[in-house]
Design an enzyme around this catalytic site. Sequence first.
Site, PDB file in Angstrom:
ATOM      1  N   HIS A  11       3.328  -2.511   3.334  1.00  0.00           N
ATOM      2  CA  HIS A  11       3.391  -1.131   2.866  1.00  0.00           C
ATOM      3  C   HIS A  11       4.759  -0.864   2.244  1.00  0.00           C
ATOM      4  O   HIS A  11       5.719  -1.600   2.488  1.00  0.00           O
ATOM      5  CB  HIS A  11       3.138  -0.151   4.019  1.00  0.00           C
ATOM      6  CG  HIS A  11       1.758  -0.249   4.602  1.00  0.00           C
ATOM      7  ND1 HIS A  11       1.386  -1.270   5.461  1.00  0.00           N
ATOM      8  CD2 HIS A  11       0.663   0.530   4.436  1.00  0.00           C
ATOM      9  CE1 HIS A  11       0.121  -1.115   5.804  1.00  0.00           C
ATOM     10  NE2 HIS A  11      -0.351  -0.038   5.191  1.00  0.00           N
ATOM     11  N   ASP A  39       0.820  -1.220   0.000  1.00  0.00           N
ATOM     12  CA  ASP A  39       0.000   0.000   0.000  1.00  0.00           C
ATOM     13  C   ASP A  39       0.853   1.268   0.000  1.00  0.00           C
ATOM     14  O   ASP A  39       2.036   1.254   0.360  1.00  0.00           O
ATOM     15  CB  ASP A  39      -0.899   0.032   1.241  1.00  0.00           C
ATOM     16  CG  ASP A  39      -2.094  -0.898   1.129  1.00  0.00           C
ATOM     17  OD1 ASP A  39      -2.136  -1.692   0.160  1.00  0.00           O
ATOM     18  OD2 ASP A  39      -2.972  -0.832   2.000  1.00  0.00           O
TER      19      ASP A  39
END
Length: 273
Positions: free
Chosen positions: A238, A91
């Site tokens: 992430h 992400d």
Amino acid sequence: MELNPRRNRKTTIWLALLGLGSIIGLNLAIHDGSPAQSATEQQPATTAKPPEQKPEPVKPKPVIPPVAMPALGTMISKIPQKKPTVYLTFDDGPSKYTKDMVAVLDKYHVKGTFFWIGENLNSDDKVAFAQKMAAEGHVIGTHTMHHQQLRKNSKEAQLKLITDSTTYVSNKVGVPIYYFRPPYGAIDQNSLLASKEADQRFVYWSVDSLDWKHPNQPDIIMKNITSEVHPGAIILMHEKQTTLHMLPAIIDMLEKKGYQIEPLPQPAPATKA
């Protein structure tokens, strides 16, 4: 006068010897003194050629049917396959770590899925690299334009939050966008209705690395993944420095456990009629 018989015999012998010598000399002159060739020299032996071996026919590779696209209007947290499979998702990019993360994935011959914030795709260099990623089989989804929460907004407002980012990223990268990850995973019924109208599949996760919460504790991140991973798992990570450094160890661990790593499935190419 009477001839001597003994003398006549000697003369006859000498004449015979001279005649024989002449015959031998004539024979040598004809053959020029060259020795006769042997039968093997006159007709060199030929080696028998081995029988020609016909190449074995190439067996066609088995056609593996593509994984079906997840249904619209739902929140996906896992995608089971026949073989144990997991999905690495990242992400909040694109970021300064994107290129290095992709380099690690490419080194291991695996593909990832990236959920990007629209405003971060803000340079020609990032756009060019995104196009390269998509061409090589990595999947790009979106994560709103500015990491805004969907939940508690009207359906119309949520639809705009979704389509603003998908349209922007799709136009920049030049590929359709099929997947959307709601920030914080926060949705409501309006979110699901908006996702279906936007033709986007909401992607949640079933394994949370919590890399954002423990940026300086790689052991905890690894434990979170190792203890929760299962066939079909969608793993949430992430674009962080710690995650980049851990990525080779994460891939090694998953492969040793017998998992294949795939990007989220894409629609099968259209066939010509």
